[in-house]
Design a protein around this motif. Structure first.
Motif, PDB file in Angstrom:
ATOM      1  N   ASP A 265       0.869  -1.185   0.000  1.00 13.61           N
ATOM      2  CA  ASP A 265       0.000   0.000   0.000  1.00 13.61           C
ATOM      3  C   ASP A 265       0.901   1.229   0.000  1.00 13.61           C
ATOM      4  OD1 ASP A 265      -2.123   1.717   0.186  1.00 13.61           O
ATOM      5  OD2 ASP A 265      -2.943   0.887   2.041  1.00 13.61           O
TER       6      ASP A 265
ATOM      7  N   SER B 253      -8.564   2.914   3.164  1.00 16.54           N
ATOM      8  CA  SER B 253      -7.443   3.060   2.242  1.00 16.54           C
ATOM      9  C   SER B 253      -8.003   3.041   0.829  1.00 16.54           C
ATOM     10  CB  SER B 253      -6.430   1.928   2.428  1.00 16.54           C
ATOM     11  OG  SER B 253      -5.240   2.195   1.709  1.00 16.54           O
TER      12      SER B 253
ATOM     13  N   CYS C 286       2.389  -0.550   4.536  1.00 18.86           N
ATOM     14  CA  CYS C 286       2.371   0.853   4.127  1.00 18.86           C
ATOM     15  C   CYS C 286       3.786   1.346   3.858  1.00 18.86           C
ATOM     16  CB  CYS C 286       1.710   1.704   5.204  1.00 18.86           C
ATOM     17  SG  CYS C 286       0.030   1.174   5.590  1.00 18.86           S
TER      18      CYS C 286
END
Length: 375
Positions: A8, A26, A47
């Motif tokens: 991500d 998200s 992330c």
């Protein structure tokens, strides 16, 4: 049952916006909706913050995918969304540098060129290997339990790279063509033209001395051999070599001998640098593209070094179709170093240069690839 891990991507700006909005959603680009729909509750999102190249968080998927265009992020809508809860959220200064995990992540294995590692970090969501996901989770947990602050330096700019481009249809599909650079204001031309040669020589000297101090032989472009920086000739830097390795044919060597700075280890070229302080940026890029075209299996790490104000223009030019259609594409094997970032990094490394390894260049440079998706 072990969770599925997904990459991500965030910028410094979108990470802050995500957390400020409650850290519950998200989002990704519209064309990623099919991939987002494959995520299941319990999956984990790794992330990663672009530009600073750090792991900054861990999210757990709590619901199914949905499509929503309500405003969360300023840069883009990112309507392909998934409900999440924050498991770990680090400030960028306390994030885990991905380059510190070279020996743990499979994405660093078997690289034909040291600059090729950033490819898996350009698009999200993307499914990641179980072993890599587990290693990143451990690193994030350690960083949360025992925070270590690391300055962000010049890579800490927020927002996304904004490039003026036109999309045209070709027989090979859609191509994004960057718009030509606009001429600089006339009242700046004289002062810029006076400063450019001096800055160019300063950076050349810094790179030559750095390579020499690290224990490499160095080579300066044939047409710059007589240039001086603060009374010191570039040709007089210790370990400067006049002759190039004989591994290439004469035509290739004629290109290589005009590259601004080379670091050499015996007969191998460790790194090649083009210093760009002129308006066009094209001369160095053409030399590099000619080199790659003539030696497509070349494993030399290439670096474009230019002022911070010209970063967008450098990356725009590297991604032109002319260079992007090469094999390998130039943007995959060429990385960018800013003048300002190089100076700062050399100041921080003062007294330790002889202990540095070529991998250090990965830490002070950034990818020239355009982010496919950044949320």
């Amino acid at each position: 049952m072990a969770p599925t891990y997904w990459l991500d991507l965030f910028t410094a700006e979108t990470w802050k916006e995500f957390l400020d909005n409650g850290g519950e959603v998200s989002g990704f680009s519209p064309r990623r909706f099919e991939t987002v729909q494959r995520m299941k509750p319990g999956d984990l999102l790794l992330c990663y913050m672009t530009r600073v190249s750090r792991w900054v968080g861990l999210l757990e998927v709590t619901g199914d995918a949905f499509y929503d265009e309500s405003l969360i992020w300023q840069s883009q809508v990112f309507p392909s969304r998934i409900s999440v809860k924050v498991r770990i959220a680090l400030q960028p200064e306390f994030g885990v540098p991905v380059l510190d995990m070279r020996d743990e992540l499979t994405v660093f294995e078997g690289l034909s060129n040291p600059n090729l590692w950033s490819g898996p970090f350009r698009a999200s969501p993307a499914r990641w290997k179980q072993s890599d996901g587990e290693a990143i989770v451990r690193a994030l947990q350690d960083a949360q339990a025992d925070p270590v602050e690391r300055p962000l330096g010049r890579h800490a700019r927020t927002g996304q790279l904004s490039i003026d481009a036109e999309t045209v249809e070709t027989a090979q599909g859609s191509v994004s063509v960057p718009v030509d650079e606009q001429p600089e204001a006339a009242n700046n031309v004289q002062s810029d033209s006076e400063a450019q040669p001096r800055t160019h020589t300063e950076i050349q000297y810094a790179l030559l001395k750095l390579g020499s101090d690290m224990g490499f032989d160095v080579h300066v472009a044939r047409n710059d051999i007589s240039q001086e920086w603060n009374g010191r000739r570039l040709a007089d830097v210790p370990r400067t070599r006049e002759a190039l390795p004989k591994q290439f044919d004469p035509a290739t060597n004629r290109i290589i001998e005009l590259i601004d700075v080379l670091w050499l280890d015996g007969g191998a070229i460790v790194a090649a640098f083009e210093v760009e302080s002129t308006t066009s940026i094209y001369s160095g890029l053409l030399r590099m593209s000619d080199l790659v075209s003539m030696q497509p299996n070349i494993s030399i790490p290439l670096f474009l070094v230019a002022g911070e104000k010209r970063r967008e223009k450098v990356i725009e030019q590297v991604n032109r179709p002319t260079f992007a259609r090469m094999q390998p594409p130039l943007h995959q094997i060429c990385r960018y170093i800013s003048f300002e970032g190089l100076r700062e990094s050399l100041d921080r490394a003062r007294g330790l240069v002889r202990y540095l390894k070529p991998d250090w260049l990965q830490e002070v440079s950034e990818s020239c690839e355009l982010d496919d998706v950044v949320d």
